[in-house]
Enzyme design. Structure first.
Site, PDB file in Angstrom:
ATOM      1  CE  LYS A 195     -20.317 -39.378 -52.444  1.00 29.29           C
ATOM      2  NZ  LYS A 195     -18.981 -39.950 -52.300  1.00 29.29           N
ATOM      3  CE  LYS A 248     -20.162 -36.534 -49.566  1.00 33.13           C
ATOM      4  NZ  LYS A 248     -19.152 -37.349 -50.110  1.00 33.13           N
TER       5      LYS A 248
HETATM    6  C1  PBG Z   1     -15.287 -39.958 -52.125  1.00 28.83           C
HETATM    7  C2  PBG Z   1     -15.902 -38.828 -51.390  1.00 28.83           C
HETATM    8  C3  PBG Z   1     -16.291 -37.556 -51.850  1.00 28.83           C
HETATM    9  C4  PBG Z   1     -16.708 -36.826 -50.738  1.00 28.83           C
HETATM   10  C5  PBG Z   1     -16.594 -37.670 -49.637  1.00 28.83           C
HETATM   11  N1  PBG Z   1     -16.111 -38.906 -50.074  1.00 28.83           N
HETATM   12  C6  PBG Z   1     -16.207 -36.991 -53.203  1.00 28.83           C
HETATM   13  C7  PBG Z   1     -17.130 -37.424 -54.263  1.00 28.83           C
HETATM   14  O1  PBG Z   1     -17.926 -38.335 -54.107  1.00 28.83           O
HETATM   15  O2  PBG Z   1     -17.010 -36.853 -55.336  1.00 28.83           O
HETATM   16  C8  PBG Z   1     -17.184 -35.407 -50.738  1.00 28.83           C
HETATM   17  C9  PBG Z   1     -17.003 -34.666 -49.449  1.00 28.83           C
HETATM   18  C10 PBG Z   1     -17.152 -33.196 -49.545  1.00 28.83           C
HETATM   19  O3  PBG Z   1     -17.510 -32.618 -50.593  1.00 28.83           O
HETATM   20  O4  PBG Z   1     -16.898 -32.563 -48.522  1.00 28.83           O
HETATM   21  N2  PBG Z   1     -16.092 -40.569 -53.054  1.00 28.83           N
END
Ligand code: PBG
Length: 327
Positions: A195, A248
């Protein structure tokens, strides 16, 4: 064989031939729809930067889930907006927390739905970071216990799969251990293994009201410049017991999806995130692109890069298009 003996256009002459040799396909059961659960009753509030995506109260979830199932989308991932936030994100692991309530409601009303839960603290902490703090920095090891408690509370409420998105080191093994100790050894972990610290999460942070109140997430999410590190992250998660590896965001990281697909034999998921959705929606609304066609091409490209599963706000729209036999 070269031109004129070989003519690639020969196999592109009509849709029957094109469909016959199509290498990549999309199907609705590979899609997971993210849902935002809000407190209150009869709440159906559109998220300004994500047209077509709503914050829904628990009582309205069953209808949404039934619509998904009718379209062939069998999985959702839940995100919660708690009534109150605090320093340690206690709403994330409260027995009666918003996600726990949502799971119980969905299990009662639409038991065939596959319920995945996002395991993270950022929606529940008043500082907006993904863990608890020590000297203004996220305390990795102290956070692990809270994440494990969160995952366990989701499983106890009836979740079918948990998906840690916090990017703390060691969280997959901690969560696996907590689940196993409590007889949830059959609950899979879909790890947000790779991520990135991405600007594409902007609209999500509006939706879930979870922007960090100071600093940013670059101390725990990955640097967008790195790909070798993605392999190390994924290796760790495999060793810790992940069942699915997620990358992601998706479109700006198709190369990473491909590398993870080639290096590992676990199923690969990709999250087509809020900013990626918002851009297509915005350009579509302006009439600058054909929204549906760009959506389909984008999701197909994520599959082609190697993702088996796609988390996307377009899940229902894509499923509708598939039902109409448009692609
Ligand atoms: C929680 C999380 C996030 C997203 C999914 N889980 C936000 C982040 O990490 O700031 C983002 C999902 C999206 O942008 O559609 N940590």
């Amino acid at each position: 064989m070269v031109f004129p003996e070989y003519r690639p256009r020969r196999m592109r002459q009509n849709e029957t031939l094109r469909a016959m040799i199509r290498e990549t396909r999309l199907s609705a059961d590979q899609l997971i729809l993210p849902l935002f659960v809000a407190p209150g009753k009869k709440v159906r509030e559109q998220i300004p930067s994500m047209p077509g995506v709503y914050r829904l109260s628990v009582d309205l979830l069953a209808d949404e889930a039934r619509e998904c199932l009718q379209l062939g989308v069998r999985s959702v991932i839940l995100f919660g907006l708690p009534e109150k936030k605090d320093g340690v994100g206690s709403g994330a692991y409260a027995k009666n927390g918003i996600v726990q309530k949502a799971i119980r409601e969905l299990k009662n009303t639409v038991p065939e739905l596959n319920i995945v839960t996002d395991v993270c603290l950022c929606e529940y902490t008043d500082h907006g970071h993904c863990g608890c703090l020590h000297n203004n920095s996220v305390d990795n090891d102290a956070t692990l216990e809270l994440l494990a408690k969160t995952a366990l509370s989701h499983a106890e409420a009836g979740a079918d799969m948990v998906a840690p998105s916090d990017m703390m080191d060691g969280r997959v093994s901690e969560i696996r251990a907590a689940l196993d100790e409590n007889s949830f050894h059959m609950i899979p972990i879909m790890s947000y293994a790779v991520k990135y610290a991405s600007a594409f999460y902007g609209p999500f942070r509006d939706a879930a009201e979870c922007s960090p109140q100071f600093g940013d997430r670059r101390g725990y999410q990955m640097d967008p410049a790195n790909s070798r590190e993605a392999l190390r992250e994924a290796t760790l998660d495999v060793e810790e017991g992940a069942d699915i590896l997620m990358v992601k965001p998706a479109v700006a990281y198709l190369d990473i999806i491909r590398q993870i697909r080639d290096e590992f034999d676990l199923p690969v998921a990709a999250y087509h995130v809020s900013g990626e959705y918002a851009m297509i929606k915005a350009a579509g609304e302006k009439g600058w692109i054909d929204e549906q066609a760009v959506m389909a091409e984008t999701l197909l490209s994520i599959r082609r890069a190697g993702a088996d599963i796609i988390l996307t706000y377009f899940a229902k729209d894509m499923a509708k298009l598939l039902q109409q036999g448009c692609i």
